[in-house]
Scaffold this active site. Structure first.
Site: not given
Ligand code: ASP
Length: 334
Positions: A14, A58, A90-91
């Protein structure tokens, strides 16, 4: 004052994602140099070297990409960087940071960051996170702490951090320990001493596949049998409570554990597995007798990565038991 030399690489996510037009969703497009250029004041806190590594969501960062990022970070430190920052989605930060931490032996900080809001969103958090990550990477107090995750002005140890919200800016927590530090007035304030670093794991020498299964109500373990039969090299089961499975599931564990390592973690989200509390069929005592290993304090996803690293490094059963014991323990004595 000489500014610290910090190397920044972008992997996607993101923080790098923009939309081509109003009708389409955001996808990773911006590289490290563009991210660095978007942060006001960054040039006043560090001399930045920026490089693009990947442009991935990610969930699609795999073992090969992690190894490439690790090699790049090591090379940057060897070339004189005081610290390294990776920007990514961030995942999967809680997984990539932990995997990198299993191998990172340099004193220099390796910091992973990302963003919950994309660069075109109101209140985009990427620039603040990148600035905070660079500050953390340049601090002497961050040395010898392994891999750190910096998000929303909080600093987390890779060993404990988890993404606990799909969308909130404050999405990252370390439920067991709290954050190790915070970014305050342009510097890092650490709240915990550095945990002792464990010996590095041997570098991968072979391919390995580890299944992660979550046990649920009425689960008879068929998926675990299928995973074994499909050629997986190991299985992590996120079990009930402190590490339990239903009666019908437990019957298969002896068979599976005789062929491949089975690690029992917890699906609860916090707290360790037990070893000697419950004695019924499917309890931790029963599963240990059937040949399973317990994950201890390791959350199931992190236990899967540790088992992957051990299998890929050629570890035998006693070495796996020993490493799970060490990595699954609380890091400070007492
Ligand atoms: N889906 C994005 C990713 O992990 C989410 C993010 O970066 O926050 O790549």
């Amino acid at each position: 004052m000489t500014l610290p030399r910090i190397s920044v690489a972008s992997l996607g996510g993101t923080i790098s994602s923009t939309a081509a037009d109003a009708a389409s969703g955001v996808v990773p497009r911006l590289d490290a140099a563009q991210l660095v250029a978007s942060v006001p004041g960054l040039a006043n806190v560090a001399q930045i070297h920026a490089e693009p590594l990947f442009q991935l969501p990610s969930a699609s960062i795999g073992f090969a990409e992690c190894r490439a990022a690790l090699a790049w970070a090591q090379a940057q430190v060897d070339a004189g960087a005081a610290g390294v920052v990776l920007t990514q989605g961030t995942d999967s930060i809680e997984e990539t940071a932990f995997l990198l931490d299993l191998y990172w032996q340099r004193a220099q900080p390796l910091v992973v960051t990302g963003a919950m809001r994309s660069p075109q969103a109101a209140g985009a958090d990427g620039p603040a996170n990148l600035l905070a990550a660079v500050l953390a990477a340049g601090e002497a107090a961050s040395r010898k702490r392994g891999v750190l995750v910096v998000m929303n002005d909080t600093v987390h140890a890779a060993r404990w951090v988890r993404k606990r919200h799909t969308l909130a800016v404050q999405a990252f927590e370390s439920p067991e320990t709290g954050p190790v530090g915070a970014i305050i007035e342009g510097g890092v304030r650490f709240l915990h001493p550095a945990a002792p670093r464990l010996a590095p794991l041997p570098a991968p020498v072979r391919e390995a596949r580890v299944a992660l299964l979550q046990a649920g109500m009425g689960d008879d373990g068929t998926l675990a049998l299928l995973a074994r039969d499909a050629g997986y090299d190991g299985i992590v089961i996120a079990g009930f409570g402190s590490g339990h499975v239903p009666y019908a599931y437990a019957q298969h564990i002896d068979d599976i554990a005789a062929r491949i390592p089975v690690v029992i973690a917890s699906r609860t989200g916090a707290g360790p597995t037990t070893r000697a509390t419950y004695g019924y069929v499917g309890s931790e005592i029963d599963l240990i007798h059937r040949g399973a290993f317990m994950a201890g304090w390791l959350e199931a996803r992190k236990a899967r990565l540790l088992l992957w690293a051990l299998l890929a490094g050629g570890a035998d059963k006693p070495a796996i038991a020993d490493a799970l014991h060490r990595y699954g323990a609380a890091p400070l004595p007492g």
